[in-house]
Design an enzyme around this catalytic site. Structure first.
Site, PDB file in Angstrom:
ATOM      1  N   TYR A 101      56.061   3.814  62.186  1.00  0.00           N
ATOM      2  CA  TYR A 101      57.514   3.906  62.330  1.00  0.00           C
ATOM      3  C   TYR A 101      58.203   3.855  60.967  1.00  0.00           C
ATOM      4  O   TYR A 101      59.087   4.654  60.666  1.00  0.00           O
ATOM      5  CB  TYR A 101      58.002   2.757  63.210  1.00  0.00           C
ATOM      6  CG  TYR A 101      59.482   2.763  63.496  1.00  0.00           C
ATOM      7  CD1 TYR A 101      60.041   3.674  64.389  1.00  0.00           C
ATOM      8  CD2 TYR A 101      60.326   1.835  62.892  1.00  0.00           C
ATOM      9  CE1 TYR A 101      61.405   3.660  64.668  1.00  0.00           C
ATOM     10  CE2 TYR A 101      61.682   1.811  63.167  1.00  0.00           C
ATOM     11  CZ  TYR A 101      62.219   2.730  64.051  1.00  0.00           C
ATOM     12  OH  TYR A 101      63.568   2.712  64.321  1.00  0.00           O
TER      13      TYR A 101
ATOM     14  N   LYS B 250      60.399   6.761  59.213  1.00  0.00           N
ATOM     15  CA  LYS B 250      61.799   6.542  58.858  1.00  0.00           C
ATOM     16  C   LYS B 250      62.035   6.677  57.351  1.00  0.00           C
ATOM     17  O   LYS B 250      63.101   7.123  56.924  1.00  0.00           O
ATOM     18  CB  LYS B 250      62.259   5.166  59.355  1.00  0.00           C
ATOM     19  CG  LYS B 250      62.358   5.062  60.876  1.00  0.00           C
ATOM     20  CD  LYS B 250      63.394   6.018  61.460  1.00  0.00           C
ATOM     21  CE  LYS B 250      63.648   5.756  62.935  1.00  0.00           C
ATOM     22  NZ  LYS B 250      64.643   6.676  63.523  1.00  0.00           N
TER      23      LYS B 250
END
Length: 239
Positions: free
Chosen positions: A137, A141
Site C-alpha cells: 500500500y 501510494k
C-alpha cells in the site's frame, strides 16, 4: 455546471467526495466495480452511475467518451501483511488498483481536459512515510504521489492542475478492518486497538470522509488554481 468523475465512488471517501460535489451543484459521475454500492451513493442525488474497473484499460477509456472537467482518482485497496508474508498476488493487486488505476484514469482524462481542469488523486499519509505491514500500500501510494508531481509539471502550461490529498486514517471500512486486525494481532478489544491507530494523529481521532471531500472540492475551486503538484495532508498534524 462542471462534469466531475469520481472513481471508487461506491463507499467511504469516494462516496463522500461524490456527494459533496453533487451538493455543490456539479454534474457527477461515479464508477466502481459493484453496482449496488454505487446506487447507494447516488440515492437522493442526481448522479450518473457507471460500472468500471480502473485496472482495465478499455474499461477506463470508455468512461471518457465525453470529457470531464474534474477527475478524482480515488479507487484503491490495501493489504496488511509483513513483507515476508506478503504474496506476489497481493502485491500486484494492490499496485494494479491503487497505482496503475490512477495512471490509467489520468491518462484517459487528459486529452479532453480543458484549461481550468482538475486532476485529484486520493493518496495517503502512506505516500509520505512508510508503515509496518503496509509495504504494498505504501509503495503504491508513494507511486501515486510521484505520478501526481510529474503530471503537474506536464499540464501546468495548459491551465490544468494535478494534486494529491493525503489523509491519515479515515473513518471508513478500511479503518474498521485495520482496527480489527490490530485487535486480533495483540489480543485486545477493538476500542483499545482504535486508540493505538489514532495515536499517530495529534488530534487523537479518525479523519472523517467529509473532511477529505471538502478538501477535494477546494482543490477543484477557482481559489486553488495555483496549487499544483501538491500533497495536501489531511491528518490532524500527523505529517
Amino acid at each position: 455546471m462542471r462534469r466531475v468523475l469520481v472513481t471508487g465512488g461506491g463507499s467511504g471517501i469516494g462516496r463522500a467526495i461524490a456527494q459533496a460535489f453533487a451538493e455543490a451543484g456539479e454534474n457527477v459521475t461515479i464508477c466502481g466495480r459493484r453496482s449496488g454500492p454505487l446506487k447507494e451513493t447516488a440515492q437522493g442525488f442526481e448522479m450518473t452511475v457507471k460500472q468500471a474497473d480502473v485496472t482495465n484499460e478499455a474499461s477506463v477509456a470508455a468512461l471518457f467518451e465525453d470529457p470531464f472537467d474534474v477527475v478524482v482518482a480515488n479507487a484503491g485497496i490495501a493489504r496488511n501483511a509483513k513483507l515476508t508474508d506478503l504474496s506476489l498476488k497481493d502485491w500486484n493487486d494492490t499496485l494494479n488498483v491503487t497505482l496503475t488505476g490512477v495512471f490509467l484514469t489520468f491518462r484517459a482524462a487528459l486529452p479532453g481536459l480543458a484549461s481550468g481542469g482538475r486532476l485529484i488523486a486520493i493518496a495517503s499519509t502512506a505516500s509520505l512515510q512508510g508503515g509496518a505491514t503496509l509495504a504494498a500500500y505504501s509503495a503504491a501510494k508513494h507511486g501515486v504521489l510521484g505520478l501526481v508531481r510529474s503530471t503537474a509539471k506536464e499540464v501546468a502550461k495548459r491551465g490544468v492542475t494535478c494534486n494529491a490529498i493525503c489523509p491519515g486514517f479515515v473513518d471508513t471500512e478500511m479503518a474498521t478492518g485495520a482496527v480489527r486486525g490490530v485487535a486480533k494481532k495483540f489480543n485486545i478489544d477493538e476500542s483499545k486497538a482504535l486508540e493505538m491507530i489514532v495515536a499517530a494523529n495529534p488530534m487523537h481521532r479518525l479523519i472523517t470522509p467529509q473532511e477529505v471531500a471538502a478538501t477535494a472540492v477546494f482543490l477543484a475551486s477557482p481559489g486553488a488554481a495555483s496549487i499544483n503538484g501538491h500533497a495536501l495532508s489531511v491528518s490532524g498534524g500527523e505529517i
